[in-house]
Design a protein around this motif. Sequence first.
Motif, PDB file in Angstrom:
ATOM      1  N   UNK A   1       0.878  -1.669   0.426  1.00 59.20           N
ATOM      2  CA  UNK A   1      -0.010   0.141  -0.023  1.00 59.20           C
ATOM      3  C   UNK A   1       0.853   1.337  -0.275  1.00 59.20           C
ATOM      4  N   UNK A   2       1.814   1.074   0.760  1.00 60.18           N
ATOM      5  CA  UNK A   2       2.464   2.578   1.222  1.00 60.18           C
ATOM      6  C   UNK A   2       4.413   2.649   1.104  1.00 60.18           C
ATOM      7  N   UNK A   3       4.639   3.014   0.272  1.00 59.94           N
ATOM      8  CA  UNK A   3       6.118   2.563  -0.387  1.00 59.94           C
ATOM      9  C   UNK A   3       7.411   3.629  -0.134  1.00 59.94           C
ATOM     10  N   UNK A   4       7.857   3.925   0.947  1.00 57.12           N
ATOM     11  CA  UNK A   4       9.282   5.197   0.882  1.00 57.12           C
ATOM     12  C   UNK A   4      10.684   4.232   0.515  1.00 57.12           C
ATOM     13  N   UNK A   5      11.120   5.359  -0.553  1.00 53.44           N
ATOM     14  CA  UNK A   5      12.630   4.336  -0.238  1.00 53.44           C
ATOM     15  C   UNK A   5      13.838   5.224  -1.008  1.00 53.44           C
ATOM     16  N   UNK A   6      14.279   4.909   0.282  1.00 53.04           N
ATOM     17  CA  UNK A   6      15.481   5.920   0.595  1.00 53.04           C
ATOM     18  C   UNK A   6      15.302   7.445   0.694  1.00 53.04           C
ATOM     19  N   UNK A   7      13.888   7.792   2.118  1.00 57.07           N
ATOM     20  CA  UNK A   7      13.818   8.831   2.207  1.00 57.07           C
ATOM     21  C   UNK A   7      14.878   9.574   3.074  1.00 57.07           C
ATOM     22  N   UNK A   8      14.841  11.130   2.594  1.00 58.25           N
ATOM     23  CA  UNK A   8      15.621  11.945   3.239  1.00 58.25           C
ATOM     24  C   UNK A   8      14.764  13.191   3.748  1.00 58.25           C
ATOM     25  N   UNK A   9      14.437  13.516   4.848  1.00 57.42           N
ATOM     26  CA  UNK A   9      14.052  14.653   5.199  1.00 57.42           C
ATOM     27  C   UNK A   9      14.648  16.093   6.246  1.00 57.42           C
ATOM     28  N   UNK A  10      14.357  16.993   5.326  1.00 59.67           N
ATOM     29  CA  UNK A  10      16.025  17.463   6.071  1.00 59.67           C
ATOM     30  C   UNK A  10      15.310  19.262   6.369  1.00 59.67           C
ATOM     31  N   UNK A  11      15.160  19.917   7.336  1.00 58.70           N
ATOM     32  CA  UNK A  11      15.096  20.826   8.145  1.00 58.70           C
ATOM     33  C   UNK A  11      16.260  21.974   7.776  1.00 58.70           C
ATOM     34  N   UNK A  12      16.503  22.807   7.277  1.00 59.74           N
ATOM     35  CA  UNK A  12      18.053  23.567   6.326  1.00 59.74           C
ATOM     36  C   UNK A  12      18.784  22.363   5.885  1.00 59.74           C
ATOM     37  N   UNK A  13      19.997  21.997   7.012  1.00 59.00           N
ATOM     38  CA  UNK A  13      21.387  21.407   6.685  1.00 59.00           C
ATOM     39  C   UNK A  13      20.332  20.168   7.548  1.00 59.00           C
ATOM     40  N   UNK A  14      19.742  20.467   7.955  1.00 58.73           N
ATOM     41  CA  UNK A  14      19.897  19.423   8.946  1.00 58.73           C
ATOM     42  C   UNK A  14      19.105  17.983   8.902  1.00 58.73           C
ATOM     43  N   UNK A  15      19.483  16.825   8.686  1.00 58.29           N
ATOM     44  CA  UNK A  15      19.243  15.744   7.999  1.00 58.29           C
ATOM     45  C   UNK A  15      18.137  14.766   8.957  1.00 58.29           C
ATOM     46  N   UNK A  16      17.185  15.008   9.031  1.00 59.27           N
ATOM     47  CA  UNK A  16      16.523  14.495  10.699  1.00 59.27           C
ATOM     48  C   UNK A  16      15.102  13.596  10.238  1.00 59.27           C
ATOM     49  N   UNK A  17      15.658  12.521   8.724  1.00 63.17           N
ATOM     50  CA  UNK A  17      15.258  11.649   8.168  1.00 63.17           C
ATOM     51  C   UNK A  17      16.303  10.464   7.166  1.00 63.17           C
ATOM     52  N   UNK A  18      17.309  10.358   7.644  1.00 63.35           N
ATOM     53  CA  UNK A  18      18.372  10.087   6.832  1.00 63.35           C
ATOM     54  C   UNK A  18      18.111   8.271   5.435  1.00 63.35           C
ATOM     55  N   UNK A  19      17.651   8.371   4.462  1.00 67.18           N
ATOM     56  CA  UNK A  19      17.662   6.739   3.684  1.00 67.18           C
ATOM     57  C   UNK A  19      16.642   6.225   4.128  1.00 67.18           C
ATOM     58  N   UNK A  20      15.816   6.390   4.993  1.00 62.69           N
ATOM     59  CA  UNK A  20      14.710   5.303   5.262  1.00 62.69           C
ATOM     60  C   UNK A  20      13.879   5.115   3.581  1.00 62.69           C
ATOM     61  N   UNK A  21      13.564   3.681   3.987  1.00 64.72           N
ATOM     62  CA  UNK A  21      12.982   3.138   3.413  1.00 64.72           C
ATOM     63  C   UNK A  21      11.848   1.686   4.514  1.00 64.72           C
ATOM     64  N   UNK A  22      10.496   1.937   3.490  1.00 60.40           N
ATOM     65  CA  UNK A  22       9.245   1.799   4.781  1.00 60.40           C
ATOM     66  C   UNK A  22       8.790   1.464   3.842  1.00 60.40           C
ATOM     67  N   UNK A  23       8.032  -0.259   4.048  1.00 60.16           N
ATOM     68  CA  UNK A  23       6.518  -1.484   3.219  1.00 60.16           C
ATOM     69  C   UNK A  23       5.781  -1.579   4.228  1.00 60.16           C
ATOM     70  N   UNK A  24       4.960  -0.643   3.822  1.00 58.86           N
ATOM     71  CA  UNK A  24       3.085  -1.344   4.565  1.00 58.86           C
ATOM     72  C   UNK A  24       2.477  -1.364   3.922  1.00 58.86           C
ATOM     73  N   UNK A  25       2.320  -2.927   4.074  1.00 50.84           N
ATOM     74  CA  UNK A  25       1.346  -3.470   3.805  1.00 50.84           C
ATOM     75  C   UNK A  25      -0.230  -2.998   4.324  1.00 50.84           C
ATOM     76  N   UNK A  26      -1.496  -3.445   2.834  1.00 50.22           N
ATOM     77  CA  UNK A  26      -3.132  -3.308   2.804  1.00 50.22           C
ATOM     78  C   UNK A  26      -2.969  -4.008   4.677  1.00 50.22           C
ATOM     79  N   UNK A  27      -3.585  -4.026   5.469  1.00 48.96           N
ATOM     80  CA  UNK A  27      -4.661  -4.068   6.803  1.00 48.96           C
ATOM     81  C   UNK A  27      -3.441  -4.106   8.071  1.00 48.96           C
ATOM     82  N   UNK A  28      -1.536  -3.752   7.622  1.00 53.30           N
ATOM     83  CA  UNK A  28      -1.258  -3.718   8.469  1.00 53.30           C
ATOM     84  C   UNK A  28      -1.254  -3.111   9.840  1.00 53.30           C
ATOM     85  N   UNK A  29      -0.452  -3.452  11.141  1.00 52.67           N
ATOM     86  CA  UNK A  29      -0.103  -2.485  11.965  1.00 52.67           C
ATOM     87  C   UNK A  29       0.993  -1.966  12.141  1.00 52.67           C
TER      88      UNK A  29
END
Length: 239
Positions: A1-29
């Motif tokens: 259902x949801x697929x994140x691949x190598x996500x980077x999220x930054x506040x300015x130059x600060x990397x708050x999220x670093x290369x995150x990959x995550x798979x979420x299947x339908x019905x998962x908790x």
Amino acid sequence: MLSAKNLDVRYGQFRAVRGVSLEVKQGETIALIGANGAGKSTLLRAIAGALPIYSGELSFKHKVITHAASCDRVKQGLSLVPEGRRLFTEMTIEENLLLGKTINRAGDWDLDRVFDTFPNLVKRRHAKAGSLSGGEQQATAIGRALMSNPELLILDEVSLGLSPLVVDQVYASIEKLRDAGTTIILVEQALDRAIAFAKRAVCMLEGRIVLDKLTADTNRHEITEAYFGLQQSATQEAS
């Protein structure tokens, strides 16, 4: 259902999220856990479109939404209950709930069903949100998200600032959603509660995912080590 691949999220130059990959299947908790500042809320806000994704790719139901507006993500069936509830305090419970319906996604959630799910809101439906208790505000925030008929419900710090009794009441409601097959990502500081609720535990440390396992296949000790970075420290000392 949801697929994140190598996500980077930054506040300015600060990397708050670093290369995150995550798979979420339908019905998962999924319980997303980690210490304060680990990047949990930042990741959820990026998934919901409240923060821009610096790099990487995010897909929902096989459609790339990396740079989609948050309202478009809600239209596709992704809804966030933000940390701190973020209600419109001068509006009533009912008015706050109806805001979730403005997207007009097809589905079964309406005012009657929300009030059936959170019966403590019925008598106060015309009370301003600013006058509510913490538990009533949390129920209203969850109800508002449900009014958009989400396929993926994201709950950020659902028990924050609530008494143990109220936490029990809130969890009783979201457990019904889980048991009905709603896909849920939950951020929770209370490890035991999170592990008991979710089928999968994902632990973040310093912006990265350091553990991703079925809760049935892990234990409190392993999760605690990941939570505090003890495994990482031991590896560094050994090297």
